[in-house]
Design an enzyme around this catalytic site. Structure first.
Site, PDB file in Angstrom:
ATOM      1  N   LYS A  96      -3.673-117.879 -10.571  1.00  0.00           N
ATOM      2  CA  LYS A  96      -3.901-116.522 -11.076  1.00  0.00           C
ATOM      3  C   LYS A  96      -2.677-116.158 -11.909  1.00  0.00           C
ATOM      4  O   LYS A  96      -1.582-115.992 -11.373  1.00  0.00           O
ATOM      5  CB  LYS A  96      -4.088-115.531  -9.929  1.00  0.00           C
ATOM      6  N   GLY A 157      -2.831-101.400  -7.223  1.00  0.00           N
ATOM      7  CA  GLY A 157      -2.436-100.569  -6.095  1.00  0.00           C
ATOM      8  C   GLY A 157      -2.761 -99.098  -6.222  1.00  0.00           C
ATOM      9  O   GLY A 157      -2.448 -98.310  -5.324  1.00  0.00           O
ATOM     10  N   ALA A 184      -7.721-105.612  -9.257  1.00  0.00           N
ATOM     11  CA  ALA A 184      -6.773-104.485  -9.297  1.00  0.00           C
ATOM     12  C   ALA A 184      -7.459-103.136  -9.424  1.00  0.00           C
ATOM     13  O   ALA A 184      -8.384-102.956 -10.203  1.00  0.00           O
ATOM     14  CB  ALA A 184      -5.756-104.633 -10.425  1.00  0.00           C
ATOM     15  N   GLY A 185      -6.979-102.188  -8.615  1.00  0.00           N
ATOM     16  CA  GLY A 185      -7.409-100.799  -8.720  1.00  0.00           C
ATOM     17  C   GLY A 185      -8.520-100.371  -7.788  1.00  0.00           C
ATOM     18  O   GLY A 185      -8.843 -99.184  -7.721  1.00  0.00           O
ATOM     19  N   ASN A 206      -6.366-106.314  -2.548  1.00  0.00           N
ATOM     20  CA  ASN A 206      -5.324-106.540  -1.553  1.00  0.00           C
ATOM     21  C   ASN A 206      -4.928-105.235  -0.871  1.00  0.00           C
ATOM     22  O   ASN A 206      -5.166-105.018   0.322  1.00  0.00           O
ATOM     23  CB  ASN A 206      -4.119-107.204  -2.217  1.00  0.00           C
ATOM     24  N   THR A 207      -4.324-104.320  -1.637  1.00  0.00           N
ATOM     25  CA  THR A 207      -3.725-103.114  -1.072  1.00  0.00           C
ATOM     26  C   THR A 207      -4.715-102.279  -0.273  1.00  0.00           C
ATOM     27  O   THR A 207      -4.372-101.746   0.790  1.00  0.00           O
ATOM     28  CB  THR A 207      -3.108-102.251  -2.187  1.00  0.00           C
TER      29      THR A 207
END
Length: 257
Positions: A96, A157, A184-185, A206-207
């Protein structure tokens, strides 16, 4: 099942491994999500010493595929070097690719991203580029040799969810045969379901899981949301209308005079 670069994956959810409260919770979250691919940062492995070795042993014990990343790299040289080290450490040509252009927004440096992708693709890597939703940049990445694209839906995040649905729809329509993974997001399971309903092939997050009050429960919720969104897309969603449409037929109604 999901075919990605010649590999059959049981799940369309890819999960990051950073920021979890403990290794045990990470392991339980990975299992609960149903994911078959996790992202791992080489920087964490190299900086962790003996702790890094334990983390790597934990990941291997989960039986999932590893997608190393170049998180934290701000130059092409740094990203390419990190990618090559990751290939040696993790034994995979999947990478990635992240080349960050802004410390504040963590927005990718798309110029460096294209350059780095070209270098790595020529070196035999399967590059998963973290990019924006810009179609021209996406075209350049494909020309550089990428066979998959990973557009953001909001800054890393931020948990904002898809902030530009028009751009995401355009990307899906413009690249119907390219695997597209939203990266992301995403902040809520409903965000994941929404982008899957647009026809995206998978999501990476992830977050939203790692920092949830209950990461294991949230991982399970995201896994279900991704499946639901994909099934909804495959089943054929109704297009929105500006006017009411009766669901009860008008034929055969009794007429009173």
């Amino acid at each position: 099942m999901f075919e990605l670069l010649g590999t059959t994956l049981p799940s369309r959810l890819l999960l990051g491994t950073a920021q979890y409260p403990s290794p045990a919770i990470l392991a339980d979250a990975v299992k609960a999500s149903g994911t078959s691919v996790v992202t791992v940062s080489l920087r964490r492995e190299m900086a962790g010493g003996r702790a890094g070795e334990k983390f790597w042993s934990l990941i291997r014990s989960l039986g999932v595929r590893i997608l190393p990343n170049t998180a934290g790299c701000h130059s092409v040289k740094e990203a390419v070097t990190t990618a090559k080290m990751a290939r040696d450490v993790f034994g995979t040509s999947w990478i990635k690719l992240e080349v960050i252009g802004s410390h504040d927004t963590l927005q990718p440096d798309v110029f460096g991203l294209v350059e780095g992708a070209r270098i790595l693709c020529e070196d035999g890597f399967s590059v998963f580029p973290y990019t924006t939703d810009d179609l021209v940049v996406a075209e350049r990445l494909l020309e550089a040799g990428c066979r998959v694209l990973m557009p953001w839906c909001a800054p890393i995040g931020s948990a904002l969810g898809p902030v530009n649905m028009t751009a995401l729809r355009s990307m899906r329509g413009h690249f119907p045969d390219v695997p597209l993974i939203v990266d992301a997001g995403l902040g809520r399971p409903s965000h994941a379901a929404t982008v899957m309903e647009l026809g995206f092939d998978a999501v990476l997050l992830n977050t939203a899981v790692a920092r949830a009050a209950d990461p294991v429960g949230m991982a399970r919720a995201f896994g279900k949301a991704v499946d639901a969104g994909r099934e909804a897309f495959s089943s054929g969603l109704l297009e929105p209308r500006e006017v009411a449409v009766p669901s009860t037929p008008i034929f055969g109604r009794a007429v009173f005079s």
